[in-house]
Design an enzyme around this catalytic site. Structure first.
Site, PDB file in Angstrom:
ATOM      1  N   LYS A   1      -1.738   2.293  26.948  1.00  0.00           N
ATOM      2  CA  LYS A   1      -2.964   1.587  26.205  1.00  0.00           C
ATOM      3  C   LYS A   1      -2.422   0.113  25.916  1.00  0.00           C
ATOM      4  O   LYS A   1      -3.653  -0.586  26.003  1.00  0.00           O
ATOM      5  CB  LYS A   1      -3.404   2.279  24.964  1.00  0.00           C
ATOM      6  CG  LYS A   1      -2.104   2.595  23.978  1.00  0.00           C
ATOM      7  CD  LYS A   1      -2.198   1.631  22.813  1.00  0.00           C
ATOM      8  CE  LYS A   1      -0.743   1.633  21.996  1.00  0.00           C
ATOM      9  NZ  LYS A   1      -0.645   0.680  21.032  1.00  0.00           N
TER      10      LYS A   1
ATOM     11  N   SER B   1       7.106  -4.471  12.174  1.00  0.00           N
ATOM     12  CA  SER B   1       6.190  -3.897  10.908  1.00  0.00           C
ATOM     13  C   SER B   1       6.072  -2.407  11.153  1.00  0.00           C
ATOM     14  O   SER B   1       6.000  -1.772  10.082  1.00  0.00           O
ATOM     15  CB  SER B   1       4.912  -4.480  11.814  1.00  0.00           C
ATOM     16  OG  SER B   1       4.717  -5.872  11.743  1.00  0.00           O
TER      17      SER B   1
ATOM     18  N   ASP C   1      -5.748   6.003  20.010  1.00  0.00           N
ATOM     19  CA  ASP C   1      -4.903   4.680  20.022  1.00  0.00           C
ATOM     20  C   ASP C   1      -5.774   3.679  20.823  1.00  0.00           C
ATOM     21  O   ASP C   1      -5.511   2.605  20.556  1.00  0.00           O
ATOM     22  CB  ASP C   1      -3.635   5.057  20.227  1.00  0.00           C
ATOM     23  CG  ASP C   1      -2.445   4.074  19.987  1.00  0.00           C
ATOM     24  OD1 ASP C   1      -2.924   3.119  19.184  1.00  0.00           O
ATOM     25  OD2 ASP C   1      -1.386   4.183  20.379  1.00  0.00           O
TER      26      ASP C   1
ATOM     27  N   ALA D   1       0.342  -0.915  11.128  1.00  0.00           N
ATOM     28  CA  ALA D   1       1.283  -0.866   9.953  1.00  0.00           C
ATOM     29  C   ALA D   1       0.581  -1.272   8.621  1.00  0.00           C
ATOM     30  O   ALA D   1       0.943  -0.480   7.634  1.00  0.00           O
ATOM     31  CB  ALA D   1       2.540  -1.647  10.406  1.00  0.00           C
TER      32      ALA D   1
ATOM     33  N   GLU E   1       3.825  -5.471  23.944  1.00  0.00           N
ATOM     34  CA  GLU E   1       4.462  -4.434  25.030  1.00  0.00           C
ATOM     35  C   GLU E   1       3.977  -4.681  26.089  1.00  0.00           C
ATOM     36  O   GLU E   1       4.428  -4.282  27.454  1.00  0.00           O
ATOM     37  CB  GLU E   1       4.731  -3.213  24.161  1.00  0.00           C
ATOM     38  CG  GLU E   1       5.722  -2.840  23.169  1.00  0.00           C
ATOM     39  CD  GLU E   1       7.021  -2.543  23.450  1.00  0.00           C
ATOM     40  OE1 GLU E   1       7.160  -2.646  24.586  1.00  0.00           O
ATOM     41  OE2 GLU E   1       7.831  -2.436  22.621  1.00  0.00           O
TER      42      GLU E   1
END
Lengths: 325, 325
Positions: free
Chosen positions: A185, A10, A238, A134, A275
């Protein structure tokens, strides 16, 4: 400018579209030839960014040899594929390597800048990070992010190459801080998702995210990053996006676990890589070697890899000893 | 301990219930005798916290003379009523005054601690703030907040008096920082609501909130508050809650304006006070006298009081000059 984007997930796809919008000759490299073919032939991605068209000017390929003409090579692969992808890239000496990866190498805990310094020591490096879903970049929603490089000229170059009225980049020279915030994060977002999946409200979420920021701060400062980065787009910005936004895959994974999904199975079923589920392994080690306490990261690691019950994990985190902030 | 809660809005009512749960003899003062009567007679609030029962042990009154036996007097009135409420309170010298108010005196820009020092100079003062939706505290969701006093013993006293497994207080000595963060985040929340009301996504929201934190930081530091407070529950934690949580009245007011409601009319129609709409007046002056730039606060003020179009306000904020963070 010649831009190569390595990785057609993405975010890589959205960055490639953005590069085209800015007038760059842009090549998007997809590992899977079907992705490359579908974007070229049908102007859409076969598996991501549903509903968005891709511009005709975007060239796609599955041949990474195209790196040889790049002025900017943007790395947008999962962190587990960074070393391999960097090994395949034949970068000309003038090319700047831009990392849009938010994660760590599992075995070593290395950040992308560290791997890049090993494999492409002669190329300038810039980390691109911030609150950037995205789909919203594709849609043209006003978005702001950070371009961090030790070389101010390189940060400026990346800034000028991508900024426009809908996408704005701010310069930073804190590469380590920006990279660490981007990777850390994701772990906190999984914990935030667990809180919501358990049916707890915004108070608990806000407390958890605040403590998440505190443990991110400890590691960032221990590794030479700066407080200013924590307070900025790559840090708080973020973190806020990933922990509260519905498009965050790390948060969604945590929500599923909070609602009762088995962590290992939920991880396998997630369409794109969450992740944070991998990062917690590398970061738990980094924290230990840096002498830094990271109780949320450690709890997420134990939920995934030691069978700790999600409710117990959150209760433990929320009932630590009374103290000053 | 004898606890008096002054103000029977959502937050005052929830704090009174919390005090009862901690075993304190608790009196809740309501300006409106009907509120006092309904809570006493029916164990529910006639206009707030729908669906929640109030404990029988909670005494309600509309007679503020009850302050005379208080060990802790908790102020939970709108900021516009602080001076009047403090004037009515007859506090014994041993009593600690706890402010649960998040706002400023409009005419002067004074914080509650400053007004309290004028009117009750002999009483200890503590500011209570953090990410605390009243409904979630009533429900017993794990919640964390900050008790800030220049006197560490007083902060400890308040901490011990209210902390339990579901509600945890952290100590701080940064009274100014905690009070400023609590008042300033309401303004940013209105801007955040406008972003969402305009149909913009999480990227824009995250960027706006991050810049909001930056302007909060500038004023807090200029007024002698500390960076640690910004990163903690009263700072980032409450900002995150108020800007993303659906229960935030300031955010809801902004959303209505973003969707096209006339600011003045939307403000009049809000059931509970959206403090940010008033705070922006006082804060714009504070910012000017402190020589601090607060573009989001200034934009919110202009939307309410100078007819600035919400979309134009957000566009201006998102297209400021390229620079480093």
């Amino acid at each position: 400018m010649n831009v190569l984007v390595v990785g057609a997930g993405s975010w890589g796809s959205a960055l490639a579209v953005l590069a085209v919008r800015r007038g760059h000759r842009t090549v998007l490299w997809a590992r899977d030839p079907e992705v490359s073919r579908t974007i070229s032939a049908e102007g859409r991605h076969p598996r991501r960014l549903e509903g968005f068209g891709f511009p005709r000017e975007l060239v796609t390929t599955s041949d990474v040899g195209r790196a040889e003409i790049a002025d900017l090579a943007i790395l947008a692969v999962p962190s587990s594929a960074v070393r391999e992808a960097l090994g395949l890239l034949k970068l000309p000496p003038r090319a700047t390597l831009v990392s849009a990866v938010k994660g760590f190498e599992i075995g070593t805990g290395n950040r992308v800048s560290q791997i890049a310094a090993e494999i492409h020591p002669g190329n300038a490096f810039c980390a691109l990070s911030g609150p950037t879903f995205a789909r919203e970049v594709m849609r043209g929603d006003p978005t702001a992010a950070v371009a961090a490089s030790q070389d101010g000229g390189i940060a400026s170059l990346v800034q000028r190459s991508f900024s426009g009225s809908d996408f704005r980049l701010y310069r930073s020279d804190d590469v380590a801080g920006v990279e660490l915030c981007g990777g850390l994060k994701n772990i906190i977002a999984i914990a935030a998702g667990i809180v919501s999946g358990l049916g707890l409200g915004h108070n608990t979420l806000a407390a958890l995210v605040t403590r998440g920021l505190a443990e991110i701060a400890r590691l960032v400062l221990a590794q030479g990053g700066r407080e200013k980065t924590l307070l900025g787009l790559a840090g708080v910005g973020d973190l806020l996006l990933t922990c509260t936004g519905s498009l965050s895959r790390n948060r969604r994974l945590g929500e599923a676990i909070g609602r009762g999904a088995v962590p290992g199975a939920a991880l396998e079923q997630s369409v794109e890589v969450a992740e944070g589920a991998l990062a917690c392994l590398a970061v738990a080690r980094l924290a230990e070697s840096s002498g830094v306490e990271m109780p949320i990261t450690e709890s997420v690691r134990r939920v995934f890899y030691e069978g700790l019950a999600p409710r117990e994990a959150i209760e433990n985190l929320m009932t630590r000893e009374l103290k000053s902030e």
